[in-house]
Design an enzyme around this catalytic site. Sequence first.
Site, PDB file in Angstrom:
ATOM      1  N   HIS A   6      59.976  11.583  35.893  1.00  0.00           N
ATOM      2  CA  HIS A   6      59.887  10.283  35.206  1.00  0.00           C
ATOM      3  C   HIS A   6      60.369  10.422  33.756  1.00  0.00           C
ATOM      4  CE1 HIS A   6      56.271   9.395  38.026  1.00  0.00           C
ATOM      5  NE2 HIS A   6      57.245   8.588  38.408  1.00  0.00           N
TER       6      HIS A   6
ATOM      7  N   LYS B 189      45.609   0.125  44.413  1.00  0.00           N
ATOM      8  CA  LYS B 189      46.309   1.375  44.779  1.00  0.00           C
ATOM      9  C   LYS B 189      45.394   2.582  44.629  1.00  0.00           C
ATOM     10  CE  LYS B 189      51.326   1.020  44.350  1.00  0.00           C
ATOM     11  NZ  LYS B 189      52.511   1.672  43.754  1.00  0.00           N
TER      12      LYS B 189
ATOM     13  N   ARG C 208      65.988   9.668  43.769  1.00  0.00           N
ATOM     14  CA  ARG C 208      65.936  11.112  44.033  1.00  0.00           C
ATOM     15  C   ARG C 208      66.810  11.502  45.208  1.00  0.00           C
ATOM     16  NH1 ARG C 208      59.535  10.928  44.285  1.00  0.00           N
ATOM     17  NH2 ARG C 208      60.254   9.120  45.448  1.00  0.00           N
TER      18      ARG C 208
ATOM     19  N   SER D  97      54.767  12.047  42.191  1.00  0.00           N
ATOM     20  CA  SER D  97      53.375  12.048  41.721  1.00  0.00           C
ATOM     21  C   SER D  97      52.431  12.405  42.870  1.00  0.00           C
ATOM     22  CB  SER D  97      52.999  10.667  41.167  1.00  0.00           C
ATOM     23  OG  SER D  97      53.814  10.338  40.079  1.00  0.00           O
TER      24      SER D  97
HETATM   25  O1  PNS Z   1      56.017   4.320  40.619  1.00  0.00           O
HETATM   26  P1  PNS Z   1      56.072   3.347  41.758  1.00  0.00           P
HETATM   27  O2  PNS Z   1      54.714   3.229  42.422  1.00  0.00           O
HETATM   28  O3  PNS Z   1      57.176   3.634  42.728  1.00  0.00           O
HETATM   29  O4  PNS Z   1      56.417   1.927  41.071  1.00  0.00           O
HETATM   30  C1  PNS Z   1      56.476   0.777  41.869  1.00  0.00           C
HETATM   31  C2  PNS Z   1      56.617  -0.498  41.000  1.00  0.00           C
HETATM   32  C3  PNS Z   1      55.534  -0.558  39.949  1.00  0.00           C
HETATM   33  C4  PNS Z   1      57.973  -0.487  40.315  1.00  0.00           C
HETATM   34  C5  PNS Z   1      56.510  -1.685  41.982  1.00  0.00           C
HETATM   35  O5  PNS Z   1      55.366  -1.538  42.763  1.00  0.00           O
HETATM   36  C6  PNS Z   1      56.481  -3.039  41.282  1.00  0.00           C
HETATM   37  O6  PNS Z   1      57.469  -3.490  40.771  1.00  0.00           O
HETATM   38  N1  PNS Z   1      55.281  -3.670  41.281  1.00  0.00           N
HETATM   39  C7  PNS Z   1      55.064  -4.938  40.639  1.00  0.00           C
HETATM   40  C8  PNS Z   1      54.874  -6.070  41.664  1.00  0.00           C
HETATM   41  C9  PNS Z   1      56.180  -6.712  42.011  1.00  0.00           C
HETATM   42  O7  PNS Z   1      56.918  -7.174  41.161  1.00  0.00           O
HETATM   43  N2  PNS Z   1      56.471  -6.762  43.333  1.00  0.00           N
HETATM   44  C10 PNS Z   1      57.693  -7.305  43.839  1.00  0.00           C
HETATM   45  C11 PNS Z   1      58.780  -6.256  43.827  1.00  0.00           C
HETATM   46  S1  PNS Z   1      60.244  -6.861  44.559  1.00  0.00           S
END
Ligand code: PNS
Length: 162
Positions: A18, A42, A91, A128
Amino acid sequence: MSVIACCPGTFDPVTNGHLDIITRTASRFDRVIVGVLDNPSKNPLFSVEERLGILREVLKDLTNVEVCTFSGLLVDFAHAHKAATIIKGLRAISDFDYELQMAQMNFRLGKVETLFMATNPVYSFLSSSLVKEIARFGGDVRGLVPSGVAERLRDRYEAPQA
Ligand code: PNS
């Protein structure tokens, strides 16, 4: 006018992968907003306050980076911070399907562009979730996460003293 990018994630915990993406983003945009998702459903290992504190500490030398928390839709967070671009690390091809779907949905929802940044290959195996699993079983996570995170993981998973 400054060009602002958003680096979103759960960061539970932040990894060196990250940090590599955030640092490289900071070198190419005027400002970077790191968005830390606050989503208790989560069931994160680290509270959102801890994740914010860790990220602010490890990123303190990058003067154009700000770390904020968000809940709800990422596009709303991006708009609130005037970030027209989301940066996501890729990745491997296995990341691509889901990331593409989210990128297209975020564009549909709020005309926010997503740009994919190729993960540095030295971190392509890093996540993570794997870091937590290794730490849970007493494995060595040094070099995979910032040293403060490795210490916190050790504390978190250490067997309680009798
Ligand atoms: O580190 P992660 O868990 O892969 O991050 C995921 C994240 C936070 C980028 C994703 O879950 C997110 O954007 N969540 C916010 C809710 C949202 O906007 N959902 C619609 C996405 S199309």
